[in-house]
Scaffold this motif. Structure first.
Motif, PDB file in Angstrom:
ATOM      1  N   PRO A   1      -5.109   9.390  -8.703  1.00 29.15           N
ATOM      2  CA  PRO A   1      -5.801   8.818  -7.542  1.00 29.15           C
ATOM      3  C   PRO A   1      -5.320   7.375  -7.287  1.00 29.15           C
ATOM      4  CG  PRO A   1      -7.298   9.007  -9.419  1.00 29.15           C
ATOM      5  CD  PRO A   1      -6.002   9.638  -9.832  1.00 29.15           C
ATOM      6  N   LEU A   2      -5.442   6.938  -6.038  1.00 33.31           N
ATOM      7  CA  LEU A   2      -4.954   5.601  -5.664  1.00 33.31           C
ATOM      8  C   LEU A   2      -5.529   4.510  -6.557  1.00 33.31           C
ATOM      9  CD1 LEU A   2      -5.098   5.687  -1.745  1.00 33.31           C
ATOM     10  CD2 LEU A   2      -3.038   5.644  -3.172  1.00 33.31           C
ATOM     11  N   ASP A   3      -6.806   4.651  -6.912  1.00 33.75           N
ATOM     12  CA  ASP A   3      -7.421   3.553  -7.663  1.00 33.75           C
ATOM     13  C   ASP A   3      -6.931   3.473  -9.112  1.00 33.75           C
ATOM     14  OD1 ASP A   3      -8.749   5.656  -8.773  1.00 33.75           O
ATOM     15  OD2 ASP A   3     -10.763   5.038  -8.147  1.00 33.75           O
ATOM     16  N   LYS A   4      -6.113   4.438  -9.511  1.00 38.54           N
ATOM     17  CA  LYS A   4      -5.531   4.361 -10.860  1.00 38.54           C
ATOM     18  C   LYS A   4      -4.124   3.765 -10.824  1.00 38.54           C
ATOM     19  CE  LYS A   4      -8.982   6.191 -12.997  1.00 38.54           C
ATOM     20  NZ  LYS A   4      -9.842   5.270 -13.775  1.00 38.54           N
ATOM     21  N   ILE A   5      -3.696   3.355  -9.638  1.00 42.28           N
ATOM     22  CA  ILE A   5      -2.343   2.802  -9.509  1.00 42.28           C
ATOM     23  C   ILE A   5      -2.438   1.346  -9.104  1.00 42.28           C
ATOM     24  CG2 ILE A   5      -0.176   2.944  -8.213  1.00 42.28           C
ATOM     25  CD1 ILE A   5      -0.804   6.031  -8.219  1.00 42.28           C
ATOM     26  N   ALA A   6      -2.048   0.482 -10.008  1.00 41.82           N
ATOM     27  CA  ALA A   6      -2.080  -0.955  -9.738  1.00 41.82           C
ATOM     28  C   ALA A   6      -0.674  -1.409  -9.360  1.00 41.82           C
ATOM     29  CB  ALA A   6      -2.565  -1.700 -10.974  1.00 41.82           C
ATOM     30  N   VAL A   7      -0.597  -2.187  -8.286  1.00 39.74           N
ATOM     31  CA  VAL A   7       0.706  -2.722  -7.877  1.00 39.74           C
ATOM     32  C   VAL A   7       0.646  -4.245  -7.954  1.00 39.74           C
ATOM     33  CG1 VAL A   7       2.536  -2.679  -6.155  1.00 39.74           C
ATOM     34  CG2 VAL A   7       0.898  -0.788  -6.265  1.00 39.74           C
ATOM     35  N   HIS A   8       1.574  -4.805  -8.717  1.00 37.02           N
ATOM     36  CA  HIS A   8       1.623  -6.259  -8.898  1.00 37.02           C
ATOM     37  C   HIS A   8       2.782  -6.782  -8.059  1.00 37.02           C
ATOM     38  CE1 HIS A   8      -0.956  -5.330 -12.381  1.00 37.02           C
ATOM     39  NE2 HIS A   8      -0.092  -4.350 -12.611  1.00 37.02           N
ATOM     40  N   ASN A   9       2.453  -7.475  -6.978  1.00 34.73           N
ATOM     41  CA  ASN A   9       3.510  -7.913  -6.063  1.00 34.73           C
ATOM     42  C   ASN A   9       4.067  -9.274  -6.481  1.00 34.73           C
ATOM     43  OD1 ASN A   9       5.242  -7.550  -3.927  1.00 34.73           O
ATOM     44  ND2 ASN A   9       3.643  -7.439  -2.365  1.00 34.73           N
ATOM     45  N   HIS A  10       5.249  -9.566  -6.005  1.00 30.64           N
ATOM     46  CA  HIS A  10       5.957 -10.804  -6.353  1.00 30.64           C
ATOM     47  C   HIS A  10       6.553 -11.421  -5.098  1.00 30.64           C
ATOM     48  CE1 HIS A  10       5.742  -8.659 -10.156  1.00 30.64           C
ATOM     49  NE2 HIS A  10       6.028  -9.788 -10.782  1.00 30.64           N
ATOM     50  N   VAL A  11       6.984 -12.679  -5.229  1.00 32.27           N
ATOM     51  CA  VAL A  11       7.810 -13.224  -4.153  1.00 32.27           C
ATOM     52  C   VAL A  11       9.090 -12.397  -4.094  1.00 32.27           C
ATOM     53  CG1 VAL A  11       6.875 -15.549  -4.202  1.00 32.27           C
ATOM     54  CG2 VAL A  11       8.821 -14.991  -5.670  1.00 32.27           C
ATOM     55  N   LEU A  12       9.654 -12.298  -2.895  1.00 33.88           N
ATOM     56  CA  LEU A  12      10.808 -11.428  -2.699  1.00 33.88           C
ATOM     57  C   LEU A  12      12.091 -12.258  -2.639  1.00 33.88           C
ATOM     58  CD1 LEU A  12       8.434  -9.592  -1.840  1.00 33.88           C
ATOM     59  CD2 LEU A  12       9.835  -8.772   0.027  1.00 33.88           C
ATOM     60  N   GLY A  13      13.108 -11.768  -3.344  1.00 35.42           N
ATOM     61  CA  GLY A  13      14.424 -12.406  -3.248  1.00 35.42           C
ATOM     62  C   GLY A  13      15.171 -11.871  -2.047  1.00 35.42           C
TER      63      GLY A  13
ATOM     64  N   ALA B   1       0.837  -1.210   0.000  1.00 36.18           N
ATOM     65  CA  ALA B   1       0.000   0.000   0.000  1.00 36.18           C
ATOM     66  C   ALA B   1       0.872   1.261   0.000  1.00 36.18           C
ATOM     67  CB  ALA B   1      -0.940  -0.003   1.214  1.00 36.18           C
ATOM     68  N   ARG B   2       2.038   1.174   0.605  1.00 34.00           N
ATOM     69  CA  ARG B   2       2.949   2.319   0.566  1.00 34.00           C
ATOM     70  C   ARG B   2       3.528   2.506  -0.839  1.00 34.00           C
ATOM     71  NH1 ARG B   2       6.170   2.928   6.309  1.00 34.00           N
ATOM     72  NH2 ARG B   2       4.273   3.223   7.514  1.00 34.00           N
ATOM     73  N   ALA B   3       3.720   1.401  -1.535  1.00 31.01           N
ATOM     74  CA  ALA B   3       4.175   1.501  -2.926  1.00 31.01           C
ATOM     75  C   ALA B   3       3.148   2.260  -3.745  1.00 31.01           C
ATOM     76  CB  ALA B   3       4.402   0.103  -3.496  1.00 31.01           C
ATOM     77  N   GLN B   4       1.901   1.911  -3.550  1.00 36.72           N
ATOM     78  CA  GLN B   4       0.820   2.591  -4.269  1.00 36.72           C
ATOM     79  C   GLN B   4       0.755   4.062  -3.875  1.00 36.72           C
ATOM     80  OE1 GLN B   4      -3.207   1.834  -2.934  1.00 36.72           O
ATOM     81  NE2 GLN B   4      -3.856   1.440  -5.047  1.00 36.72           N
ATOM     82  N   ALA B   5       0.884   4.334  -2.581  1.00 31.87           N
ATOM     83  CA  ALA B   5       0.740   5.709  -2.098  1.00 31.87           C
ATOM     84  C   ALA B   5       1.843   6.618  -2.642  1.00 31.87           C
ATOM     85  CB  ALA B   5       0.744   5.724  -0.566  1.00 31.87           C
ATOM     86  N   ILE B   6       3.070   6.110  -2.689  1.00 36.62           N
ATOM     87  CA  ILE B   6       4.150   6.991  -3.151  1.00 36.62           C
ATOM     88  C   ILE B   6       3.992   7.266  -4.647  1.00 36.62           C
ATOM     89  CG2 ILE B   6       5.941   5.247  -3.649  1.00 36.62           C
ATOM     90  CD1 ILE B   6       7.951   7.240  -2.374  1.00 36.62           C
ATOM     91  N   ALA B   7       3.498   6.277  -5.387  1.00 36.88           N
ATOM     92  CA  ALA B   7       3.264   6.508  -6.813  1.00 36.88           C
ATOM     93  C   ALA B   7       2.157   7.533  -7.017  1.00 36.88           C
ATOM     94  CB  ALA B   7       2.919   5.191  -7.508  1.00 36.88           C
ATOM     95  N   ALA B   8       1.135   7.478  -6.177  1.00 36.91           N
ATOM     96  CA  ALA B   8       0.039   8.453  -6.273  1.00 36.91           C
ATOM     97  C   ALA B   8       0.538   9.852  -5.952  1.00 36.91           C
ATOM     98  CB  ALA B   8      -1.083   8.059  -5.306  1.00 36.91           C
ATOM     99  N   GLU B   9       1.378   9.931  -4.941  1.00 26.54           N
ATOM    100  CA  GLU B   9       1.913  11.223  -4.531  1.00 26.54           C
ATOM    101  C   GLU B   9       2.744  11.844  -5.657  1.00 26.54           C
ATOM    102  OE1 GLU B   9       3.904  10.955  -0.682  1.00 26.54           O
ATOM    103  OE2 GLU B   9       5.305  12.499  -1.397  1.00 26.54           O
ATOM    104  N   ILE B  10       3.547  11.035  -6.294  1.00 21.82           N
ATOM    105  CA  ILE B  10       4.442  11.559  -7.335  1.00 21.82           C
ATOM    106  C   ILE B  10       3.678  11.897  -8.614  1.00 21.82           C
ATOM    107  CG2 ILE B  10       6.365  10.921  -8.871  1.00 21.82           C
ATOM    108  CD1 ILE B  10       7.428   9.252  -6.423  1.00 21.82           C
TER     109      ILE B  10
END
Lengths: 155, 726
Positions: free
Chosen positions: B388-400, B375-384
Motif C-alpha cells: 500500500p502507498l502508506d508503506k512506501i516512504a520516499v526521501h527526496n533530495h536536491v536535484l543535480g 508521488a509518482r515515485a511512490q505510486a510506481i513502487a506500490a504498483e511493483i
C-alpha cells in the motif's frame, strides 16, 4: 589490496583492487561524497580533486597509482587560501544553480588561482574547459575566478 | 503550455486562478508551533471548509524558524529561495529564517497549484505560489499579532510585526514569533488578510542571496546519488541497448569473480551488478557476457522515424487554432513560402547521472532519490511491490539538474525491481553511457510551414503543421483531449498576429519502446525554432530587416514589442560587423514571459560557428529575485546553444549511437558567449523563468548564421559542413 591514502591531511585505508578509480574509493569506500561522478571518462570534470595541488580527474585515476601523494577534495579545499577565495567568490557572485558540477569547478578554479594569481580569459578557458556545467554557469564562473583573484588571503 | 493544461481555470494569463479565494486553515503543529494549511482555489469549485485538503503548509516552529512544505523541489532554478521570499515579505521575517522542506508524496495534500498534482516543472513555482504563499504569510502575521495582543491585553492595532517579532510600540514590549506560535495556533485563520501594496515590498524585487548555495560550494549538499546507508550496496545496470528489447541470457561467471562484486540481478530487460562500490560494479558489468533479445526494433534507424513523420505530415492534422481562412488568403497571395523544419531527438544529460536507492522489505519500501514527481515515485513502487502507498516512504533530495528528465520514474521502477532481489538497501547508478542510451528523449519534430505574403511581403496567411508524438498522452492522459496535444502546438504561431492562421497537429508516435518526454522549454522550445526560423525567412523574402519585420507583426503584443526593441537597442542591432559575422534575432512568448534573444555569431572557414555574444531582453512580469531571473536566462540560453550546435541523438540498429560527452557534447567554458540579460520593469503577474531562456537560443543562432552566410538552416543541430567557405 589495502592502500593507505593521505586525504585532506589525514590517513585513510581502503581495501580495493589497484585499478579502482580514486573517485569510488572517496565516495563509496570512505564516504566523502562531495566529489561527484559525471562521466567516468575524464570528459566532464565533476570528479576533480587535487593531487599534490594539481587538478586531476579522480574517475580515471587508479588508486594504485597514487602512492604517497597528497589528495585534497572539495571537503577541505576551503582550508587552502586559493580554495577559500574561490568559495567566497562563488558565494559573492551567486555562481551556483543545481550545484552538482560545482565541486569539480571549484577544484579546477582553486588550482588555477593557486598557480596563477591573475588569470587571463585564455588562462581561464584552458583551466576550466574540462569542466561541464549543464546549468550554464560559465559566465559567472569566469567572473568569480577574476573576483577571487582580487580577494585578499584574509577572506 | 503544458503546465497550464491540467487544472481547469488556471490559464496562462491568470496564474493560479488568482481572482479566486485560496482557503487557509490553522492549527497546532505536531511538534509544537503554528501550522497553516493553504488550499488553492480550483476553477469554479472552490473548496469548502468541510472538505479542506491543503496543497501547501507553512509552519512556524517554537524557535521562530519558518518552514514551507510544498511540492516544489530545488534543481538549480532557485525556487528554494524565491518561495521563502514570498512568505518572508508578508510575514515580516528575515529571509534567513525561512526554508523549504521536501514535501512527502501526496498528490492530494501537496498539489502544484497550476498543474493539480505533485510536480515541479513548467516554470510554475513562482507563478503558482505567488499569491497563496503571500496570503499565508499575511495570515500568519495577523495571527501572531493577535496572539501577542492577547498576551499583553492590548488592541492588536497598536501592535506591528517586524523582523520576526511582534512589537507593541506604546510600551516597547516585544515577543518573537517562536514564543507566540503556540498561542497563535489556537486562533482561527483570518478569512482575509490584506496583502502589501507592491510599492511597499522590501524583499520581493531585490537580488536576495540564494539559501541553498553555501552547502553547494563545500561538498556538503546531499543529492540522491550521495545516499549512504548502513549495509548499502552499490549497483550499476545495463538495459537492453535496443529499445523495447529483453534480456535473453547472461553469463556472469567472470563478473562474480571480480573483487567486491556481491550479486548479479536479472530483470526482464536489464541486468545489474551489485557490489561494495561502484568501481567493482562497473568492472563486474564489463565482465558480463550478455545476450539480448533485440525484438522488433533491431533494425530501427533515425531515418525510419523521419520517413514516418514525412509521410504522416503530408495529410492535414487536428486543427489546433484557426483564424480566418488560410487557404483562401494563400490563393490571393503575391508570394507563397513553404518550408520543412526538423528537430532531432535530444537527451537531457543532467550532470547528476540517473540514480536511485531503495530498500525493499516484505512490509515496506524506502526510496532515496531526487525527483520532480515524488508521488509518482511512490505510486510506481506500490504498483511493483504490491505494497500500500502508506508503506512506501520516499526521501527526496536536491536535484543535480532536472531539465525534464526527473519528471519520469522509469529508473525508480527499475531500481525497485532490482531492489526486490537484494537483501538490504541498494543504490543503482547509471553510467553516463546508460543515461544517454536510455533517456526519455525530447521528441523528433517534423513541421511544415507555409505562408502567403502580400505585395509588401507581409504575411496574410500563416500555416504551421506540427508533426510529432504526444508527450501528454503518456504523461498526463486526461490533458490529451480530442486528439490534440496542447504542448506540441504551444507557441506554434509565436507572439504574432496573422490575419489568417491555421495550426494543425499530426500525431506520429515513435516505435514502441522509444519513449519521449519533456525537455527544457518543452513545446515552446520546439516551436520557437520552427516559427522564428520561418518568420526570418519571410522577412528575407520580403527584403526587410528581421527586427522591423517582426515589429510590424506585433501590433497587438506591446510587451513582446518592448522586449524586441530593448534587445535590439542593447545588442547594437544594425551596427556593421566583420565579414562572416552577423546578428540574428528570436522572439518568444511562453510560461507567461516574453523574451527576445539576439545572437552574434562568427562562422569560421571550416564552418564551425562561434557564438560570441547573446543579448536577452525579458519581461517576466513582477520579478521576485532578479539575480535568479538573470541566472536562469543565462543558463537556459547555454542549454539552448548546446542543443543548437551539438544536440542530436541518432539511432542505428535500434541503438542510440551517442555514448558520453565526447559524442554528445555540451557547451564548454571556452565556447560560452558573453550573455547579457536586461529585465523590463513590470507590475504584471509573475511569469515563469526556468524554461523561457532556452527556446530562443537556437533560432537566434540560425538566423545569425543566415545573416552571415546566406545559408538557411532548417534542421538542428547546425551542420557545419554546409557553412564551409569556398
Amino acid at each position: 589490496m589495502t592502500f593507505s591514502l593521505k586525504i585532506n591531511g589525514a590517513n585513510h585505508q581502503a581495501d580495493v583492487d589497484p585499478d579502482t578509480p580514486l573517485l569510488w574509493v572517496l565516495r563509496d569506500v570512505l564516504g566523502m561524497t562531495g566529489t561527484k561522478f559525471g562521466c567516468g571518462m575524464a570528459l566532464c570534470g565533476a570528479c576533480t580533486v587535487h593531487l599534490d595541488g594539481n587538478p586531476i580527474r579522480s574517475c580515471i585515476t587508479p588508486v594504485g597509482s597514487i602512492g604517497t601523494s597528497a589528495i585534497t577534495t572539495i571537503e577541505a579545499v576551503g582550508e587552502t587560501p586559493a580554495g577559500r577565495k574561490i568559495q567566497r567568490a562563488w558565494l559573492d557572485l551567486e555562481v551556483v544553480q543545481c550545484g552538482y558540477c560545482q565541486s569539480g569547478q571549484i577544484m579546477s578554479a582553486s588550482a588555477l588561482i593557486a598557480s596563477n594569481a591573475k588569470p587571463s580569459d585564455t588562462d581561464i578557458d584552458n583551466a576550466m574547459s574540462g569542466n561541464i556545467c549543464r546549468c550554464g554557469t560559465y559566465g559567472r564562473i569566469r567572473a568569480a575566478i577574476k573576483h577571487a583573484a582580487q580577494l585578499s588571503d584574509a577572506n | 503550455m503544458f503546465t497550464d493544461r491540467f487544472a481547469e481555470g488556471h490559464g496562462a494569463g491568470e496564474p493560479s486562478g488568482l481572482s479566486r479565494r485560496n482557503f487557509l486553515k490553522a492549527g497546532a503543529a505536531a511538534g509544537g508551533g503554528l501550522i497553516l494549511g493553504v488550499a488553492f482555489a480550483r476553477g469554479g469549485m472552490a473548496q469548502t471548509a468541510q472538505e479542506f485538503a491543503p496543497d501547501a503548509f507553512v509552519r512556524i516552529d517554537r524557535d521562530g524558524r519558518v518552514a514551507i512544505i510544498v511540492c516544489q523541489v530545488e534543481m538549480g532554478q532557485g525556487t528554494y529561495t524565491s518561495m521563502p521570499m514570498l512568505i518572508a515579505e508578508e510575514l515580516e521575517v528575515p529571509l534567513s529564517q525561512v526554508h523549504v522542506e521536501h514535501a512527502p508524496p501526496d498528490d492530494r495534500l501537496y498539489a502544484n497549484p497550476l498543474i493539480g498534482f505533485q510536480v515541479t516543472g513548467g516554470s510554475t513555482s513562482v507563478r503558482g505560489f505567488w499569491k497563496p504563499l503571500r496570503e499565508a504569510g499575511a495570515a500568519a502575521r495577523t495571527m501572531l499579532i493577535s496572539a501577542a495582543a492577547q498576551t499583553w491585553s492590548v488592541d492588536p492595532s497598536t501592535c506591528r510585526a517586524e523582523a520576526g517579532q511582534v512589537i507593541h510600540a506604546p510600551s516597547g514590549r516585544k515577543l518573537a514569533y517562536g514564543a507566540l506560535a503556540d498561542k497563535a495556533a489556537t486562533l482561527p485563520a483570518p478569512s482575509h488578510a490584506a496583502l502589501k501594496d507592491p510599492k511597499d515590498f522590501k524583499l520581493i524585487g531585490t537580488p536576495a542571496k540564494r539559501l541553498d548555495t553555501p552547502p553547494k560550494v563545500n561538498g556538503a549538499a546531499k543529492y540522491g546519488i550521495d545516499t549512504r546507508l548502513p549495509g548499502m550496496k552499490v549497483a550499476t545496470v545495463a538495459a537492453c541497448p535496443v529499445f523495447g528489447g529483453k534480456l535473453a541470457h547472461v553469463d556472469d561467471s567472470k563478473a562474480k569473480a571480480v573483487n567486491g562484486v556481491r550479486q548479479i540481478v536479472q530483470i526482464d530487460n536489464a541486468v545489474a551488478v551489485v557490489a561494495d562500490h561502484m568501481g567493482a560494479a562497473k568492472k563486474g558489468l564489463a565482465a558480463l557476457a550478455i545476450t539480448w533479445d533485440e525484438g522488433v526494433n533491431a533494425k530501427l534507424s533515425t531515418q525510419d522515424i523521419v520517413d514516418q513523420l514525412d509521410a504522416a505530415t503530408q495529410k492535414p492534422g487536428i486543427v489546433a487554432k484557426q483564424e480566418g481562412d488560410v487557404e483562401k488568403a494563400i490563393k490571393g497571395a503575391a508570394k507563397i513560402i513553404e518550408a520543412v523544419y526538423r528537430e532531432p531527438l535530444l537527451a537531457h544529460t543532467t550532470m547528476e547521472p540517473i540514480n536511485c536507492t531503495v530498500h525493499v522489505r516484505k512490509d515496506g519500501c524506502d526510496i532515496w532519490v531526487g525527483t520532480q514527481v515524488i508521488a509518482r515515485a511512490q505510486a510506481i513502487a506500490a504498483e511493483i511491490t504490491g505494497l500500500p502507498l502508506d508503506k512506501i516512504a520516499v526521501h527526496n533530495h536536491v536535484l543535480g539538474g532536472g531539465f525534464g528528465r526527473r519528471l519520469e520514474v522509469d529508473f525508480i521502477g527499475q531500481t525497485v525491481r532490482i531492489g526486490q532481489q537484494v537483501d538490504g538497501p541498494v543504490k543503482i547508478i547509471w553510467t553516463r553511457e546508460e543515461d544517454i542510451h536510455h533517456d526519455i528523449y525530447r521528441p523528433y519534430y517534423y513541421d511544415r510551414l507555409r505562408a502567403g505574403l502580400d505585395d509588401q511581403g507581409m504575411p496574410i496567411a500563416f500555416h504551421h503543421r506540427v508533426g510529432g508524438p504526444s508527450i501528454l498522452s503518456r504523461w498526463a492522459p486526461p490533458a490529451f483531449k480530442n486528439g490534440l496535444d496542447g504542448d506540441a502546438v504551444e507557441g506554434a504561431d509565436g507572439p504574432y498576429g496573422f490575419p489568417n492562421l491555421l495550426i494543425d497537429y499530426v500525431r506520429q508516435e515513435p516505435p514502441p519502446g522509444l519513449l519521449v518526454g519533456w525537455w527544457r522549454g518543452v513545446g515552446v522550445t520546439h516551436n520557437a525554432f520552427m516559427v522564428e526560423g520561418f518568420v526570418d525567412e519571410l522577412a528575407a523574402a520580403a527584403g526587410k530587416d528581421p527586427v522591423e519585420y517582426r515589429r510590424a507583426l506585433l501590433g497587438k503584443a506591446p510587451r513582446a514589442r518592448a522586449v524586441l526593441d530593448l534587445a535590439a537597442e542593447k545588442a547594437d542591432w544594425g551596427k556593421p560587423l566583420p565579414p562572416r559575422s552577423a546578428r540574428g534575432v528570436a522572439l518568444v512568448f511562453g510560461f507567461g514571459s516574453y523574451i527576445a534573444h539576439i545572437a552574434e555569431v562568427t562562422i569560421d572557414k571550416d564552418g564551425s560557428v562561434e557564438v560570441k555574444r547573446i543579448v536577452c531582453a525579458v519581461d517576466c512580469g513582477t520579478v521576485v529575485n532578479p539575480d535568479t531571473v538573470k541566472a536562469q536566462i543565462e543558463g537556459g540560453t547555454i542549454y539552448g546553444i548546446t542543443a543548437a550546435l551539438y544536440g542530436e541523438i541518432t539511432i542505428k540498429n535500434g541503438r542510440v549511437e551517442q555514448n558520453n560527452f565526447d559524442s554528445y557534447p555540451a557547451l564548454r567554458m571556452n565556447e560560452a558567449p558573453a550573455i547579457e540579460v536586461h529585465l523590463i520593469d513590470s507590475n504584471e503577474s509573475p511569469g515563469g523563468i526556468g524554461e523561457p531562456g532556452t527556446p530562443g537560443a537556437a533560432p537566434a543562432i540560425v538566423n545569425a548564421i543566415f545573416a552571415a552566410t546566406g545559408k538557411r538552416l532548417r534542421k538542428l543541430p547546425v551542420d557545419k559542413d554546409l557553412l564551409k567557405s569556398a
